[in-house]
Design a protein around this motif. Sequence first.
Motif, PDB file in Angstrom:
ATOM      1  N   GLU A  13      -6.298   1.498  -6.033  1.00 34.07           N
ATOM      2  CA  GLU A  13      -5.483   0.651  -4.964  1.00 34.07           C
ATOM      3  C   GLU A  13      -5.460  -0.753  -5.800  1.00 34.07           C
ATOM      4  OE1 GLU A  13      -4.243   4.337  -3.889  1.00 34.07           O
ATOM      5  OE2 GLU A  13      -6.374   3.336  -4.196  1.00 34.07           O
ATOM      6  N   GLY A  14      -4.438  -2.137  -5.210  1.00 32.30           N
ATOM      7  CA  GLY A  14      -5.783  -3.842  -6.283  1.00 32.30           C
ATOM      8  C   GLY A  14      -5.594  -3.318  -7.612  1.00 32.30           C
ATOM      9  N   ALA A  15      -5.394  -2.574  -8.333  1.00 38.04           N
ATOM     10  CA  ALA A  15      -6.038  -2.982 -10.375  1.00 38.04           C
ATOM     11  C   ALA A  15      -4.901  -3.644 -10.874  1.00 38.04           C
ATOM     12  CB  ALA A  15      -6.118  -1.369 -10.008  1.00 38.04           C
ATOM     13  N   GLY A  16      -3.660  -4.025  -9.870  1.00 36.73           N
ATOM     14  CA  GLY A  16      -2.732  -4.674 -10.681  1.00 36.73           C
ATOM     15  C   GLY A  16      -1.498  -3.348 -11.031  1.00 36.73           C
ATOM     16  N   LYS A  17      -1.290  -2.475 -11.228  1.00 37.35           N
ATOM     17  CA  LYS A  17      -0.603  -1.519 -12.285  1.00 37.35           C
ATOM     18  C   LYS A  17       0.858  -1.816 -12.030  1.00 37.35           C
ATOM     19  CE  LYS A  17      -2.062   1.819  -9.700  1.00 37.35           C
ATOM     20  NZ  LYS A  17      -0.314   1.991  -9.551  1.00 37.35           N
ATOM     21  N   SER A  18       1.090  -2.411 -11.055  1.00 38.09           N
ATOM     22  CA  SER A  18       2.887  -2.982 -11.038  1.00 38.09           C
ATOM     23  C   SER A  18       3.260  -3.966 -12.307  1.00 38.09           C
ATOM     24  CB  SER A  18       3.590  -3.551  -9.741  1.00 38.09           C
ATOM     25  OG  SER A  18       2.331  -2.694  -8.520  1.00 38.09           O
ATOM     26  N   SER A  19       2.276  -5.057 -12.574  1.00 34.23           N
ATOM     27  CA  SER A  19       2.085  -5.880 -13.601  1.00 34.23           C
ATOM     28  C   SER A  19       1.925  -5.847 -14.329  1.00 34.23           C
ATOM     29  CB  SER A  19       1.439  -7.440 -12.661  1.00 34.23           C
ATOM     30  OG  SER A  19       0.072  -7.247 -12.901  1.00 34.23           O
ATOM     31  N   ARG A 142     -13.904  -2.690  -4.175  1.00 36.61           N
ATOM     32  CA  ARG A 142     -13.978  -3.257  -2.438  1.00 36.61           C
ATOM     33  C   ARG A 142     -12.888  -4.679  -2.628  1.00 36.61           C
ATOM     34  NH1 ARG A 142     -17.597  -0.488  -3.552  1.00 36.61           N
ATOM     35  NH2 ARG A 142     -18.708   0.536  -1.945  1.00 36.61           N
ATOM     36  N   LEU A 143     -13.002  -4.987  -3.883  1.00 32.99           N
ATOM     37  CA  LEU A 143     -11.889  -5.868  -4.089  1.00 32.99           C
ATOM     38  C   LEU A 143     -10.888  -4.995  -4.391  1.00 32.99           C
ATOM     39  CD1 LEU A 143     -11.211  -8.758  -6.115  1.00 32.99           C
ATOM     40  CD2 LEU A 143     -11.738  -7.733  -8.207  1.00 32.99           C
ATOM     41  N   GLY A 144     -10.381  -4.303  -4.764  1.00 32.34           N
ATOM     42  CA  GLY A 144      -9.356  -3.500  -5.081  1.00 32.34           C
ATOM     43  C   GLY A 144      -8.054  -3.852  -3.291  1.00 32.34           C
ATOM     44  N   LEU A 145      -8.851  -3.201  -3.307  1.00 33.49           N
ATOM     45  CA  LEU A 145      -8.220  -3.041  -1.563  1.00 33.49           C
ATOM     46  C   LEU A 145      -8.429  -3.915  -0.420  1.00 33.49           C
ATOM     47  CD1 LEU A 145     -11.196   0.170  -0.060  1.00 33.49           C
ATOM     48  CD2 LEU A 145      -8.662   0.023  -1.089  1.00 33.49           C
ATOM     49  N   ARG A 147      -7.496  -6.388  -2.673  1.00 35.91           N
ATOM     50  CA  ARG A 147      -6.085  -7.642  -2.722  1.00 35.91           C
ATOM     51  C   ARG A 147      -5.014  -6.896  -2.285  1.00 35.91           C
ATOM     52  NH1 ARG A 147      -7.217  -7.083  -9.669  1.00 35.91           N
ATOM     53  NH2 ARG A 147      -8.392  -8.944  -9.498  1.00 35.91           N
ATOM     54  N   ALA A 148      -4.644  -4.833  -1.918  1.00 41.06           N
ATOM     55  CA  ALA A 148      -4.261  -4.569  -1.579  1.00 41.06           C
ATOM     56  C   ALA A 148      -3.781  -4.741  -0.089  1.00 41.06           C
ATOM     57  CB  ALA A 148      -4.560  -2.971  -1.756  1.00 41.06           C
ATOM     58  N   ALA A 149      -4.703  -4.953   0.286  1.00 40.91           N
ATOM     59  CA  ALA A 149      -4.602  -6.065   2.123  1.00 40.91           C
ATOM     60  C   ALA A 149      -3.373  -6.665   2.000  1.00 40.91           C
ATOM     61  CB  ALA A 149      -5.514  -6.456   2.972  1.00 40.91           C
ATOM     62  N   GLN A 150      -3.939  -7.552   1.155  1.00 40.25           N
ATOM     63  CA  GLN A 150      -3.395  -9.243   0.948  1.00 40.25           C
ATOM     64  C   GLN A 150      -1.453  -8.502   1.137  1.00 40.25           C
ATOM     65  OE1 GLN A 150      -4.422 -11.158  -1.656  1.00 40.25           O
ATOM     66  NE2 GLN A 150      -6.908 -11.184  -1.243  1.00 40.25           N
ATOM     67  N   ARG A 151      -1.219  -7.231   0.661  1.00 39.51           N
ATOM     68  CA  ARG A 151       0.744  -7.272   0.233  1.00 39.51           C
ATOM     69  C   ARG A 151       0.978  -6.450   1.701  1.00 39.51           C
ATOM     70  NH1 ARG A 151      -2.121  -3.181  -4.304  1.00 39.51           N
ATOM     71  NH2 ARG A 151      -0.805  -1.857  -2.779  1.00 39.51           N
ATOM     72  N   GLY A 152       0.071  -6.332   2.332  1.00 36.33           N
ATOM     73  CA  GLY A 152       0.692  -6.622   4.040  1.00 36.33           C
ATOM     74  C   GLY A 152       0.062  -4.785   4.079  1.00 36.33           C
ATOM     75  N   GLU A 153       0.861  -3.348   4.781  1.00 36.75           N
ATOM     76  CA  GLU A 153       0.640  -3.082   5.560  1.00 36.75           C
ATOM     77  C   GLU A 153      -0.493  -1.482   4.664  1.00 36.75           C
ATOM     78  OE1 GLU A 153       0.661   0.624   9.391  1.00 36.75           O
ATOM     79  OE2 GLU A 153       2.459  -0.993   8.845  1.00 36.75           O
ATOM     80  N   LEU A 154      -1.476  -1.196   4.582  1.00 37.25           N
ATOM     81  CA  LEU A 154      -1.783  -0.239   3.688  1.00 37.25           C
ATOM     82  C   LEU A 154      -1.588   1.626   4.519  1.00 37.25           C
ATOM     83  CD1 LEU A 154      -5.502  -0.587   3.560  1.00 37.25           C
ATOM     84  CD2 LEU A 154      -4.140  -1.653   1.995  1.00 37.25           C
ATOM     85  N   ASP A 155      -1.148   2.511   3.318  1.00 37.50           N
ATOM     86  CA  ASP A 155      -1.002   3.835   3.510  1.00 37.50           C
ATOM     87  C   ASP A 155      -2.453   4.366   4.321  1.00 37.50           C
ATOM     88  OD1 ASP A 155      -1.957   4.689   1.628  1.00 37.50           O
ATOM     89  OD2 ASP A 155       0.278   4.615   0.236  1.00 37.50           O
ATOM     90  N   ASP A 186     -10.533  -3.570 -18.123  1.00 34.91           N
ATOM     91  CA  ASP A 186     -11.242  -4.325 -16.675  1.00 34.91           C
ATOM     92  C   ASP A 186     -10.124  -5.061 -15.424  1.00 34.91           C
ATOM     93  OD1 ASP A 186     -12.630  -6.238 -15.191  1.00 34.91           O
ATOM     94  OD2 ASP A 186     -13.995  -6.658 -16.248  1.00 34.91           O
ATOM     95  N   ALA A 187      -9.945  -4.363 -15.089  1.00 31.53           N
ATOM     96  CA  ALA A 187      -8.889  -5.093 -13.578  1.00 31.53           C
ATOM     97  C   ALA A 187      -9.348  -5.983 -13.205  1.00 31.53           C
ATOM     98  CB  ALA A 187      -8.041  -4.304 -13.583  1.00 31.53           C
ATOM     99  N   SER A 188     -10.950  -6.742 -13.074  1.00 30.63           N
ATOM    100  CA  SER A 188     -11.280  -6.564 -12.561  1.00 30.63           C
ATOM    101  C   SER A 188     -10.973  -8.976 -12.605  1.00 30.63           C
ATOM    102  CB  SER A 188     -13.015  -6.837 -12.513  1.00 30.63           C
ATOM    103  OG  SER A 188     -13.829  -7.253 -13.262  1.00 30.63           O
ATOM    104  N   GLN A 189     -10.840  -8.826 -14.171  1.00 25.33           N
ATOM    105  CA  GLN A 189     -10.567  -9.955 -14.696  1.00 25.33           C
ATOM    106  C   GLN A 189      -9.326 -10.852 -13.821  1.00 25.33           C
ATOM    107  OE1 GLN A 189     -11.596  -9.608 -19.122  1.00 25.33           O
ATOM    108  NE2 GLN A 189     -10.272  -8.256 -18.561  1.00 25.33           N
TER     109      GLN A 189
END
Length: 210
Positions: A13-19, A142-145, A147-155, A186-189
């Motif tokens: 989660e939060g790794a940037g898969k959509s983009s 920790r970084l991914g989650l 980011r994911a939390a900024q998108r809205g409610e978590l599933d 490396d998706a943290s970049q």
Amino acid sequence: MSLGKFIVIEGLEGAGKSSAIELVKQVITEFTEQEPVCTREPGGTPLAEKMRDLVKIADESDPLCDEAECLLFYAARTQLIANVIKPALNKGQWVLGDRHNLSSLAYQGGGRGLMTLVQSISDISLQGFKPDLTLYLDIDPRLGLARAAQRGELDRIETQKIAFFDRARETFLSFADQDESIVVIDASQPMEKVHQDIRSQLNQHLANLN
């Protein structure tokens, strides 16, 4: 007509898969002069989308047990492969997947501790079917989650404890070490650098997908 190719984007989660998917879709279209068939897991067919709802939505009155979760993911996956992915590949079309079997190995196998069950079901249901190339977007949970939390409610799955995601990440990386068709990004970049790396790795591998 030659068979199409199956490329998958994986990541926590939060790794940037959509983009990343949008970028890979663009690169494939440029390479093949045809837009790929895009799928997501769980989901991708009317029945599989109903299974997606079952694994994503929390029901406190009837909690989904880990084994049932695993079985639902594979039921949805086999529907998608049989009714969308393989027919497209057989027509010579390319398929771009948002998650595939590596996610089950990481989340249910590593995260849930059900690796024996996952590998058994995988062997029986997939019978060796796998992507031609997987791009795994690696990020600290920790970084991914965050980011994911900024998108809205978590599933339901996104609200698991951090140790669950640590185990999933370790499993993703372990399988990537064993399989040359899995490329780690490396998706943290910063996103621009991530996308540069994705384009570079994808262009490097496209010509070798025979």
